[in-house]
Design an enzyme around this catalytic site. Structure first.
Site, short mmCIF file in Angstrom:
data_model
loop_
_atom_site.label_atom_id
_atom_site.label_comp_id
_atom_site.label_asym_id
_atom_site.label_seq_id
_atom_site.Cartn_x
_atom_site.Cartn_y
_atom_site.Cartn_z
N CYS A 1 -2.81 11.42 1.96
CA CYS A 1 -2.21 10.11 1.69
C CYS A 1 -0.86 10.27 1.01
O CYS A 1 0.17 9.90 1.56
CB CYS A 1 -3.12 9.30 0.79
SG CYS A 1 -4.80 9.24 1.39
N LYS B 1 0.84 -1.21 0.00
CA LYS B 1 0.00 0.00 0.00
C LYS B 1 0.87 1.26 0.00
O LYS B 1 0.62 2.21 -0.75
CB LYS B 1 -0.91 0.00 1.23
CG LYS B 1 -1.51 1.33 1.59
CD LYS B 1 -2.54 1.78 0.58
CE LYS B 1 -2.75 3.28 0.66
NZ LYS B 1 -3.98 3.73 0.05
N1 SAJ Z 1 -1.75 15.31 -8.62
C1 SAJ Z 1 -0.96 16.01 -9.50
N2 SAJ Z 1 -0.73 15.47 -10.75
C2 SAJ Z 1 -1.25 14.28 -11.13
C3 SAJ Z 1 -2.03 13.55 -10.22
C4 SAJ Z 1 -2.27 14.10 -8.97
O1 SAJ Z 1 -0.48 17.10 -9.20
O2 SAJ Z 1 -1.01 13.88 -12.28
C5 SAJ Z 1 -2.00 15.85 -7.26
C6 SAJ Z 1 -3.47 16.11 -6.97
O3 SAJ Z 1 -3.88 17.34 -7.45
C7 SAJ Z 1 -3.49 16.03 -5.45
C8 SAJ Z 1 -2.45 14.95 -5.16
O4 SAJ Z 1 -1.63 14.87 -6.32
O5 SAJ Z 1 -3.05 17.24 -4.87
C9 SAJ Z 1 -3.03 13.59 -4.84
O6 SAJ Z 1 -4.12 13.30 -5.70
P1 SAJ Z 1 -4.39 11.85 -6.32
O7 SAJ Z 1 -5.61 11.93 -7.14
O8 SAJ Z 1 -3.17 11.36 -6.99
O9 SAJ Z 1 -4.55 10.90 -5.08
P2 SAJ Z 1 -5.47 10.90 -3.73
O10 SAJ Z 1 -4.65 11.44 -2.63
O11 SAJ Z 1 -6.80 11.48 -3.97
O12 SAJ Z 1 -5.64 9.31 -3.56
C10 SAJ Z 1 -4.49 8.46 -3.51
C11 SAJ Z 1 -4.72 7.29 -4.50
N3 SAJ Z 1 -3.49 6.55 -4.66
C12 SAJ Z 1 -3.00 6.25 -5.88
O13 SAJ Z 1 -3.52 6.61 -6.91
C13 SAJ Z 1 -1.76 5.41 -5.91
C14 SAJ Z 1 -5.84 6.40 -3.98
O14 SAJ Z 1 -5.99 5.26 -4.81
C15 SAJ Z 1 -5.53 5.96 -2.55
O15 SAJ Z 1 -6.57 5.15 -2.03
C16 SAJ Z 1 -5.42 7.21 -1.69
O16 SAJ Z 1 -4.33 7.99 -2.17
C17 SAJ Z 1 -5.19 6.79 -0.25
O17 SAJ Z 1 -6.15 6.87 0.53
O18 SAJ Z 1 -4.10 6.31 0.07
#
Ligand code: SAJ
Length: 419
Positions: A269, A215
């Protein structure tokens, strides 16, 4: 197909993970008792309401409560299975704060009966699942716990990390594959019985420590990849290149898939979990640490660029669109967008900073509410009045603003959606 679960489930922590899990079980006929320390959450859920915005969750909660399958209380009840879905934040020194997990284990201990299942869903550093077993065992020396009984343990402890993406939780909770790591193989098997109730994805059994690590690396992987994109954006800025075009073209290679740069990485996360790995293996985690540094630096980089260009105006109005940690969610915790606005507003207290976010419901989140030069405005007005427009979150509502005439205004699109 293994045995089916039969019994009552207590879900400890009714947040973004616990509440959807409770609904997924309850709507498939399992009696679920939701437990939370926050009386407001209990009141909302008991009335069939959801304390936060997540697509399709509200209808699930109201349905499950109306059917009498889901109830909510502050007291941990006796149950056949316990799911711990409480926060695991980090301390100021970035070590994991396991206070909530420990409190959950200690609430379960007096109630638990032989034969019960305890599942840790909260993202946790290596070794936490075993700690849960020890914390319960310390209060219940009468029970055979898996950390000190390899064979026929009386309580089955497993880690089943949540993997749902905010904004898509109700879909992903059902469709994602699930990793289940038991303290023993019998623990894994018992925990799998519970997830078979609603999980349509594959259930993959392993041991607890491997599940914990798998994870953590999912989120660390994403952090490193976003850091790569964020570093590229700063390189391209310096070289006067359009990073979005550079990435779009590179991504046409069959084995390249670069993520999107942004104003930083938020949520509770991705910016947190890599530290759990770094803490466990500090000598060999240079890359993870560097990725964290790049992503943590990005809000400063954006704020500095905006501040620098504001110096060209005599009385500039700066409008910042989007404050949540990512698009189309109402979650403002650990938001890089808020950090950017705070940095700008505190560096230039004489400058008006207008903010806009369709997901703000009531008061302005964070310290921004106390800053006298920060004001909430509808997006169209904020853009109209601005000398500098900064797009921080690509909410669906803001995408259509790409047709706006920005004539004469400085535009910073940190998400690349107006290009
Ligand atoms: N972000 C970027 N660029 C991207 C993707 C995301 O700048 O290309 C930023 C987002 O704007 C945000 C942050 O990253 O600020 C995180 O966003 P996210 O959509 O990547 O992830 P979370 O935090 O909403 O959810 C993540 C997910 N993990 C993965 O995709 C590996 C989710 O599946 C997990 O369940 C969650 O963390 C968790 O609870 O751990």
């Amino acid at each position: 197909m293994g045995k089916a679960f039969n019994g009552r489930v207590a879900v400890l922590g009714l947040g973004y993970v616990g509440l959807p899990t409770a609904v997924a079980l309850a709507t498939r006929g399992v009696d679920v008792i939701g437990v939370d320390v926050n009386p407001k959450t209990i009141e909302a859920v008991s009335q069939g309401r959801v304390p936060f915005v997540e697509p399709d969750l509200a209808v699930g909660v109201s349905g499950a409560v109306a059917l009498g399958r889901l109830t909510a209380t502050t007291e941990t009840p006796e149950a056949e299975a316990y799911i711990i879905a409480v926060p695991t934040p980090f301390n100021p020194d970035r070590s994991a704060d396991l206070t909530y997990v420990k409190a959950a284990a200690e609430q379960i201990a007096p109630r638990i009966q032989p034969g019960a299942i305890v599942i840790l869903e909260s993202t946790s550093p290596p070794g936490t699942t075993e700690k849960v077993s020890r914390w319960i065992g310390a209060l219940r020396p009468d029970l055979k716990m898996p950390h000190n009984h390899d064979g026929m343990t009386e309580v089955h402890v497993a880690h089943c990390p949540e993997r749902v993406l905010p904004g898509r939780i109700m879909i992903e909770i059902v469709t994602n594959d699930r990793v289940i790591g038991g303290m023993t193989s019998r623990c894994s098997e018992r925990a799998a019985e519970l997830y078979r109730v609603f999980a349509q994805g594959e259930i993959l059994l392993t041991d607890a420590a491997t599940a914990e690590m798998s994870k953590l690396i999912e989120n660390a992987y994403r952090d490193v990849n976003i850091a790569f994109a964020n570093e590229l954006s700063m390189i391209c800025e310096e070289l006067h290149l359009d990073v979005w075009e550079v990435i779009r073209l590179a991504n046409r290679h069959p084995r390249v898939n670069i993520l999107s740069p942004g104003p930083g990485v938020g949520g509770h996360c991705i910016p947190v979990d890599p530290w759990f790995i770094i803490g466990a293996a500090p000598g060999v985690t240079k890359l993870l640490r560097a990725a964290r540094e790049v992503n943590d630096h990005k809000p400063h980089h954006v704020a500095n660029a905006v501040i620098a260009s504001s110096e060209r105006f005599r009385e500039p109005v700066i409008s910042c669109l989007g404050l949540s940690f990512k698009a189309d969610v109402d979650d403002f915790r650990e938001s890089p967008a808020i950090e950017v606005v705070e940095l700008i507003a505190s560096a230039r207290p004489e400058v008006t900073v207008l903010i806009s976010d369709p997901f703000i419901n009531g008061s302005i989140p964070g310290r921004l509410g106390e800053m006298s030069n920060v004001r909430l405005e509808p997006a169209a007005d904020a853009v109209e009045r601005a000398d500098i427009v900064v797009l921080l979150v690509e909410h669906e509502k803001f995408r259509s603003l790409r047709h706006t005439r920005f004539g004469g205004k400085v535009v910073y699109d940190t998400r690349g959606v107006w290009n």
